[in-house]
Design a protein around this motif. Structure first.
Motif, PDB file in Angstrom:
ATOM      1  N   SER A  16      64.112  33.497  57.975  1.00 28.57           N
ATOM      2  CA  SER A  16      63.337  34.713  57.709  1.00 28.57           C
ATOM      3  C   SER A  16      62.491  34.556  56.454  1.00 28.57           C
ATOM      4  CB  SER A  16      64.274  35.919  57.557  1.00 28.57           C
ATOM      5  OG  SER A  16      64.864  36.267  58.788  1.00 28.57           O
ATOM      6  N   VAL A  17      63.060  33.934  55.422  1.00 24.64           N
ATOM      7  CA  VAL A  17      62.308  33.706  54.181  1.00 24.64           C
ATOM      8  C   VAL A  17      61.133  32.770  54.433  1.00 24.64           C
ATOM      9  CG1 VAL A  17      62.410  32.707  51.868  1.00 24.64           C
ATOM     10  CG2 VAL A  17      64.261  34.189  52.660  1.00 24.64           C
ATOM     11  N   ARG A  18      61.351  31.710  55.202  1.00 26.90           N
ATOM     12  CA  ARG A  18      60.260  30.772  55.485  1.00 26.90           C
ATOM     13  C   ARG A  18      59.113  31.449  56.231  1.00 26.90           C
ATOM     14  NH1 ARG A  18      64.562  26.674  56.301  1.00 26.90           N
ATOM     15  NH2 ARG A  18      64.695  27.325  58.488  1.00 26.90           N
ATOM     16  N   VAL A  19      59.443  32.313  57.166  1.00 26.04           N
ATOM     17  CA  VAL A  19      58.395  33.038  57.893  1.00 26.04           C
ATOM     18  C   VAL A  19      57.637  33.956  56.942  1.00 26.04           C
ATOM     19  CG1 VAL A  19      57.915  34.709  59.721  1.00 26.04           C
ATOM     20  CG2 VAL A  19      59.607  32.909  60.104  1.00 26.04           C
ATOM     21  N   MET A  20      58.363  34.658  56.077  1.00 24.53           N
ATOM     22  CA  MET A  20      57.702  35.544  55.115  1.00 24.53           C
ATOM     23  C   MET A  20      56.823  34.748  54.152  1.00 24.53           C
ATOM     24  SD  MET A  20      58.553  38.547  56.108  1.00 24.53           S
ATOM     25  CE  MET A  20      57.350  39.111  54.922  1.00 24.53           C
ATOM     26  N   GLU A  21      57.284  33.565  53.731  1.00 20.02           N
ATOM     27  CA  GLU A  21      56.481  32.728  52.832  1.00 20.02           C
ATOM     28  C   GLU A  21      55.186  32.292  53.516  1.00 20.02           C
ATOM     29  OE1 GLU A  21      59.976  30.694  50.049  1.00 20.02           O
ATOM     30  OE2 GLU A  21      59.316  29.697  51.894  1.00 20.02           O
ATOM     31  N   LEU A  22      55.266  31.953  54.785  1.00 18.37           N
ATOM     32  CA  LEU A  22      54.053  31.572  55.513  1.00 18.37           C
ATOM     33  C   LEU A  22      53.089  32.749  55.593  1.00 18.37           C
ATOM     34  CD1 LEU A  22      52.274  29.742  57.226  1.00 18.37           C
ATOM     35  CD2 LEU A  22      53.753  30.249  59.201  1.00 18.37           C
ATOM     36  N   MET A  23      53.606  33.929  55.896  1.00 21.50           N
ATOM     37  CA  MET A  23      52.726  35.098  55.994  1.00 21.50           C
ATOM     38  C   MET A  23      52.155  35.477  54.630  1.00 21.50           C
ATOM     39  SD  MET A  23      54.228  37.478  59.079  1.00 21.50           S
ATOM     40  CE  MET A  23      55.777  37.940  58.325  1.00 21.50           C
TER      41      MET A  23
ATOM     42  N   LEU B  91      49.243  51.290  60.960  1.00 23.71           N
ATOM     43  CA  LEU B  91      48.756  49.916  61.024  1.00 23.71           C
ATOM     44  C   LEU B  91      47.479  49.707  60.216  1.00 23.71           C
ATOM     45  CD1 LEU B  91      49.377  49.216  64.810  1.00 23.71           C
ATOM     46  CD2 LEU B  91      50.839  48.637  62.865  1.00 23.71           C
ATOM     47  N   ARG B  92      46.806  50.792  59.876  1.00 24.89           N
ATOM     48  CA  ARG B  92      45.578  50.713  59.081  1.00 24.89           C
ATOM     49  C   ARG B  92      45.850  50.787  57.584  1.00 24.89           C
ATOM     50  NH1 ARG B  92      41.035  51.637  62.010  1.00 24.89           N
ATOM     51  NH2 ARG B  92      39.911  52.229  60.123  1.00 24.89           N
ATOM     52  N   ASP B  93      47.041  51.236  57.229  1.00 23.79           N
ATOM     53  CA  ASP B  93      47.325  51.628  55.854  1.00 23.79           C
ATOM     54  C   ASP B  93      47.928  50.482  55.047  1.00 23.79           C
ATOM     55  OD1 ASP B  93      47.991  52.895  53.503  1.00 23.79           O
ATOM     56  OD2 ASP B  93      48.941  54.628  54.472  1.00 23.79           O
ATOM     57  N   PRO B  94      47.228  49.988  54.029  1.00 22.74           N
ATOM     58  CA  PRO B  94      47.804  48.913  53.195  1.00 22.74           C
ATOM     59  C   PRO B  94      49.048  49.367  52.436  1.00 22.74           C
ATOM     60  CG  PRO B  94      45.715  49.694  52.275  1.00 22.74           C
ATOM     61  CD  PRO B  94      45.846  50.335  53.616  1.00 22.74           C
ATOM     62  N   LYS B  95      49.164  50.669  52.142  1.00 24.71           N
ATOM     63  CA  LYS B  95      50.353  51.167  51.439  1.00 24.71           C
ATOM     64  C   LYS B  95      51.596  51.041  52.302  1.00 24.71           C
ATOM     65  CE  LYS B  95      48.784  55.315  50.471  1.00 24.71           C
ATOM     66  NZ  LYS B  95      47.422  55.225  51.043  1.00 24.71           N
ATOM     67  N   LEU B  96      51.409  50.935  53.623  1.00 33.17           N
ATOM     68  CA  LEU B  96      52.530  50.775  54.550  1.00 33.17           C
ATOM     69  C   LEU B  96      52.616  49.343  55.084  1.00 33.17           C
ATOM     70  CD1 LEU B  96      52.272  54.123  56.565  1.00 33.17           C
ATOM     71  CD2 LEU B  96      53.770  53.581  54.626  1.00 33.17           C
ATOM     72  N   ALA B  97      51.988  48.410  54.372  1.00 31.55           N
ATOM     73  CA  ALA B  97      51.973  46.991  54.765  1.00 31.55           C
ATOM     74  C   ALA B  97      51.393  46.830  56.170  1.00 31.55           C
ATOM     75  CB  ALA B  97      53.367  46.386  54.682  1.00 31.55           C
ATOM     76  N   GLY B  98      50.280  47.535  56.400  1.00 32.10           N
ATOM     77  CA  GLY B  98      49.631  47.483  57.701  1.00 32.10           C
ATOM     78  C   GLY B  98      48.887  46.182  57.938  1.00 32.10           C
ATOM     79  N   GLY B  99      48.258  46.108  59.106  1.00 28.62           N
ATOM     80  CA  GLY B  99      47.518  44.908  59.484  1.00 28.62           C
ATOM     81  C   GLY B  99      48.135  44.220  60.678  1.00 28.62           C
ATOM     82  N   ALA B 100      47.366  43.333  61.283  1.00 27.46           N
ATOM     83  CA  ALA B 100      47.820  42.648  62.496  1.00 27.46           C
ATOM     84  C   ALA B 100      48.950  41.664  62.221  1.00 27.46           C
ATOM     85  CB  ALA B 100      46.646  41.919  63.145  1.00 27.46           C
ATOM     86  N   LEU B 101      48.913  40.996  61.093  1.00 32.12           N
ATOM     87  CA  LEU B 101      49.835  39.881  60.855  1.00 32.12           C
ATOM     88  C   LEU B 101      51.296  40.300  60.912  1.00 32.12           C
ATOM     89  CD1 LEU B 101      50.171  36.874  60.147  1.00 32.12           C
ATOM     90  CD2 LEU B 101      50.125  37.544  57.733  1.00 32.12           C
ATOM     91  N   LEU B 102      51.689  41.289  60.121  1.00 38.13           N
ATOM     92  CA  LEU B 102      53.092  41.664  60.041  1.00 38.13           C
ATOM     93  C   LEU B 102      53.572  42.414  61.273  1.00 38.13           C
ATOM     94  CD1 LEU B 102      52.775  40.745  57.092  1.00 38.13           C
ATOM     95  CD2 LEU B 102      54.239  42.668  56.426  1.00 38.13           C
TER      96      LEU B 102
ATOM     97  N   ALA C  60      58.031  43.191  53.320  1.00 32.08           N
ATOM     98  CA  ALA C  60      56.577  43.079  53.167  1.00 32.08           C
ATOM     99  C   ALA C  60      56.160  41.721  52.633  1.00 32.08           C
ATOM    100  CB  ALA C  60      56.060  44.180  52.240  1.00 32.08           C
ATOM    101  N   ASN C  61      57.072  41.047  51.921  1.00 33.93           N
ATOM    102  CA  ASN C  61      56.749  39.727  51.378  1.00 33.93           C
ATOM    103  C   ASN C  61      58.038  38.942  51.135  1.00 33.93           C
ATOM    104  OD1 ASN C  61      57.770  40.555  48.760  1.00 33.93           O
ATOM    105  ND2 ASN C  61      55.839  41.645  48.462  1.00 33.93           N
ATOM    106  N   ALA C  62      57.872  37.681  50.805  1.00 39.09           N
ATOM    107  CA  ALA C  62      59.028  36.795  50.658  1.00 39.09           C
ATOM    108  C   ALA C  62      59.894  37.158  49.457  1.00 39.09           C
ATOM    109  CB  ALA C  62      58.556  35.344  50.539  1.00 39.09           C
TER     110      ALA C  62
END
Length: 325
Positions: free
Chosen positions: A304-311, A163-174, A100-102
């Motif tokens: 993979s870490v660099r991509v997560m840091e960008l997101m 994809l709508r649920d923030p608890k599941l790390a939803g959203g278009a980006l990820l 979900a994050n870096a």
């Protein structure tokens, strides 16, 4: 030929694609599947021919016959699932977005390195032979000096609960935005010095659509769009001073077409025959395991870490934060 025992952790749609892939491969087979409930695991195993069904993830990773685990759960679960596998000594192919994050990604990789366990991110486009073909064409001079790249990916899927649920790390980006980002970064690299972006949000607070522009010191620009609300054209285009290269479907490269400065088609290259396209990442894992490596050169841990840091930086700019962060 050795046939590797692969287990799938999760029973959703993407797990089904991997099951079909393994069933079409000679060097790997679908050995086991794990779910939070035994009924779901048994139903999946029966449908796809897995030898073993596990009613918990813990049971799956405890099986000494499992030689590689493919994690097919939501983004929000990857961190915990990957650590479970690593601590059981099981090599891991973890679906994108890697975590979900870096911070989670760095923790997972550190644990894997400490224990000497293989893990890589299943961003399938990074492993496809068409990526090397695209790079070769881009660097061949056929379109002159490369100045811009564009990439779009979107589907009308905003009604999918996950994809709508923030608890599941939803959203278009990820979910879908990770593909245009990886398309650009695989071809242009991480040497950008400025990022501009914007997004629109769903009522739940996650991003519904987003636009990202990467600016490079030499003047190159990568402009990327992703959406949960619209069917985007899935195209990637590399623009040069003498023409351009159009790639159909940056989510699963289908073809490459080279155009000259008068927009005339010069040549077209079709992708090679494939099972589903997932076989390339599986084969990369098997090659790495046979060589005793802890990562795949197609998608190194640091990438993979660099991509997560960008997101992470994009979400921070948009004010999109998951409740568990």
């Amino acid at each position: 030929m050795k046939q590797w025992n692969v287990a799938i952790l999760g029973t959703g749609a993407i797990a089904a694609v991997m099951a079909d892939t393994l069933n079409g491969m000679e060097e790997a087979r679908l050995y086991a599947v794990g779910s939070r409930t035994l009924d779901r695991a048994r139903a999946f195993a029966e449908k796809y021919g897995a030898e073993k069904a596990c009613g918990s993830y813990e049971e799956l990773v405890a099986d000494p016959q499992v030689e590689l685990v493919y994690i097919a759960t939501p983004h929000s679960e990857h961190w915990a699932n990957a650590l479970l596998c690593i601590r059981a000594g099981k090599p891991v192919l973890c679906e994108k977005a890697f975590t979900a994050n870096a911070a989670q990604a760095r923790e997972v990789f550190a644990e894997a390195e400490r224990r000497g366990v293989f893990i890589t991110e299943a961003i399938w486009t990074r492993y496809m032979p068409m990526l090397a073909t695209i790079r070769e064409e881009m660097n061949s001079g056929s379109i002159g000096q490369v100045r811009m790249l564009t990439g779009n990916l979107g589907y009308s899927i905003a009604d999918v609960p996950r994809l709508r649920d923030p608890k599941l790390a939803g959203g278009a980006l990820l979910d879908v935005g990770v593909y245009p980002l990886n398309f650009a970064l695989a071809l242009f690299g991480h040497g950008y010095d400025r990022v501009e972006s914007s997004c629109s949000k769903l009522p739940t607070g996650v991003d519904a659509q987003n636009s990202v522009t990467l600016y490079y010191p030499d003047g190159r620009v990568a402009q990327l769009n992703s959406s949960l609300e619209a069917c985007l054209d899935r195209q990637g285009v590399i623009h040069g001073t003498k023409g351009y290269i159009r790639i159909e479907n940056i989510n699963n490269f289908e073809s490459l077409s080279v155009y000259d400065g008068q927009h005339q088609l010069v040549r077209r290259v079709e992708r090679p025959a494939q099972i589903t396209g997932y076989e390339y990442e599986v084969r990369a894992c098997l090659r790495a395991l046979e060589a005793g490596e802890l990562s795949c050169p197609e998608m190194p841990h640091e990438e993979s870490v660099r991509v997560m840091e960008l997101m992470d930086s994009l979400r921070a700019a948009w004010g999109v934060r998951y409740p568990f962060e």
